[in-house]
Design an enzyme around this catalytic site. Structure first.
Site, short mmCIF file in Angstrom:
data_model
loop_
_atom_site.label_atom_id
_atom_site.label_comp_id
_atom_site.label_asym_id
_atom_site.label_seq_id
_atom_site.Cartn_x
_atom_site.Cartn_y
_atom_site.Cartn_z
N GLU A 107 80.55 74.50 13.69
CA GLU A 107 80.84 75.86 14.15
C GLU A 107 80.11 76.04 15.48
O GLU A 107 78.90 76.25 15.51
CB GLU A 107 80.37 76.89 13.12
CG GLU A 107 81.09 76.80 11.78
CD GLU A 107 82.58 77.07 11.89
OE1 GLU A 107 83.03 77.58 12.94
OE2 GLU A 107 83.30 76.78 10.93
N CYS B 46 78.33 83.88 18.78
CA CYS B 46 79.33 82.88 19.17
C CYS B 46 80.72 83.48 19.29
O CYS B 46 81.55 82.97 20.03
CB CYS B 46 79.33 81.72 18.16
SG CYS B 46 79.67 82.23 16.46
N GLY C 225 75.93 76.09 15.97
CA GLY C 225 75.10 76.09 17.18
C GLY C 225 75.88 75.66 18.40
O GLY C 225 77.10 75.88 18.48
N ALA D 69 77.55 73.21 21.46
CA ALA D 69 78.35 71.98 21.51
C ALA D 69 77.47 70.77 21.82
O ALA D 69 77.72 69.66 21.34
CB ALA D 69 79.45 72.12 22.56
N ARG D 70 76.41 70.97 22.62
CA ARG D 70 75.51 69.86 22.97
C ARG D 70 74.85 69.29 21.72
O ARG D 70 74.86 68.07 21.50
CB ARG D 70 74.45 70.35 23.96
CG ARG D 70 73.48 69.26 24.43
CD ARG D 70 72.48 69.81 25.43
NE ARG D 70 71.56 70.76 24.83
CZ ARG D 70 70.45 70.41 24.16
NH1 ARG D 70 70.14 69.13 24.02
NH2 ARG D 70 69.66 71.33 23.67
#
Length: 451
Positions: A184, A219, A162, A164-165
């Site tokens: 990831e 992504c 998902g 980075a936050r």
């Protein structure tokens, strides 16, 4: 092995139901769903079934004179109980692929699918219960409260796919229990296009890695293009021609392109496009239909660097083109940003290819194509820096969910008094010689001489 066989059976028998769920969640075209989700999951499962016995064989390791006589090996053992938190853009594949790796390594698994793809989450819960051993593999559905509750538990490893936050939240929760993680994530993955390429082929492959890949909601999808100022007009014209061939004159009515997953994501993308000094940079597309959650393939030229579109991962059908004076300037453009999950380079120049491989750090790199590197099971899939940590795919999945235990075997023979007190000068000389591995020094020490 029996669980993997059941997964293979499930993929064979329930292909239609899985495809229908993906269409409900994303309007994902049947062929795209089949290739990018079902076939890829089948391939992972079949490889694990074929190679697992080989992966499990302990790896022999050389020993040294200090432990003679002895043998050593690295033994793979399961970590225990692992948590897989999946995402919504490839909601079936990115749920099942890590589960296959975790099962292969002998772990029990809890899978938390994304609530943003509810139909796929529901079918995963149903099929796992129907086909797999529920004492070893479970699905927990739900949203933020359920994910939060899961993260409060102690796990032996967590794999999260998902943003980075959220990745930071997962990592912070894992740190409380010293739980290792595979993250990831994503980032802004560029495609660099040199003027020496076969333009039609390059453009078709860029489209395949953007709009024909879940309409940019991937992504590893192409986030933006870098090319020279002189070559940009030709590239844009080629993109226009090929996009019309792929999706027709009115892409909003094309059945071969996915919709935006949710109203929230639609509004986020619309806001990116409506920003000051951005919307007037559109050279193709820009049409939107919030009722159908559709946005046409959109190309923008030289938008401001400080715009949100150039600061955050786009994750949608908007494609900025950044121009530079000479193609080598693209090195600085990419290196000025956090390390991306992927970099795509289109060129026939061997020196340029070498320059990218040596000077650009990214999770993966592909020369003269997009996204296909993830189909090679012998290559690890994972990020670096902001784009993630750890990797999986094929044997890398098995290794990622295994502990590598160091084992040394010795017999009761060859027990030297050198290692035990009292440490006489003679013993010290011989011990130093043995540890250094210098045969001449060992001989001198044995006969009472020194260098």
């Amino acid at each position: 092995m029996s669980q993997l066989e059941n997964i293979a059976k499930m993929l064979e028998e329930k292909e239609k139901e899985i495809t229908e769920a993906l269409y409900k969640d994303l309007s994902k075209p049947e062929v795209e769903a089949f290739i990018s989700e079902i076939v890829t999951a089948k391939s992972s499962c079949n490889e694990a079934l074929k190679e697992l016995r080989q992966w499990m064989i302990p790896q022999k390791v050389n020993t040294s004179i200090t432990t003679f006589p002895s043998s050593a090996e690295i033994v793979s053992e399961p970590l225990g109980v692992v948590l897989v938190i999946s995402t919504w853009n490839f909601p079936f594949l990115l749920s099942l692929d890590p589960v296959i790796g975790a099962i292969s390594a002998g772990n029990a698994v809890v899978l938390k699918p994304s609530e943003i793809a509810p139909a796929t989450s529901s079918i995963l819960a149903k099929l796992v219960e129907e086909y797999l051993d529920n004492s070893a593999v479970k699905v927990v559905e739900g949203a933020v409260p359920e994910t939060t509750a899961l993260l409060e538990q102690k796990w032996d490893k967590i794999l999260y796919t998902g943003s980075a936050r959220i990745g930071r939240i997962v990592m912070a929760a894992a740190a409380k229990h010293l739980t290792p993680v595979i993250l990831e994530l994503g980032g802004k993955s560029p495609a660099v296009v040199h003027s020496d390429v076969d333009l039609q082929v390059a453009v078709r492959r860029i489209i395949a890695g953007k709009w024909a890949l879940n309409n940019g909601q991937a992504c590893i999808g192409v986030d933006y293009i870098i090319t020279t100022k002189d070559f940009a007009p030709k590239l844009i014209e080629a993109l226009k021609i090929e996009l019309e061939k792929f999706f027709g004159k009115d892409p909003m009515n094309s059945k071969d392109i996915s919709r935006i997953v949710s109203s929230t994501q639609f509004k986020r993308l619309a806001k990116l496009l409506d920003e000051d000094k951005v919307s007037d940079k559109i050279v193709l597309g820009g049409q939107m239909d919030e009722n159908q959650l559709k946005i046409a393939p959109t190309i923008l030229l030289d938008i401001p660097e400080e715009s949100q579109l150039m600061q955050e991962e786009i994750f949608g059908p908007l494609m900025p083109i950044v121009t530079v004076e000479k193609i080598e300037d693209s090195f600085d453009v990419i290196n000025s940003r956090p390390k991306p999950l992927a970099v795509y380079v289109f060129t026939n120049n061997e020196q340029l290819k070498k320059g990218f491989v040596e000077n650009i750090s990214s999770g993966g790199m592909l020369i003269n194509d997009t996204v296909l590197h993830v189909s090679i099971s012998g290559l690890p899939f994972g990020g670096v820096g902001e784009s993630g940590m750890g990797s999986y795919h094929g044997k890398f999945s098995f290794d990622g969910f295994s502990h590598k235990k160091a084992v040394l075997y010795r017999s009761f023979s060859g027990d030297s008094s050198l290692r035990y007190p009292p440490y006489t000068p003679e013993k010290q000389r011989l011990l130093k010689a043995v540890i250094s591995g210098d045969i001449f020094s060992i001989i001198l020490a044995l006969i009472g001489w020194s260098k």
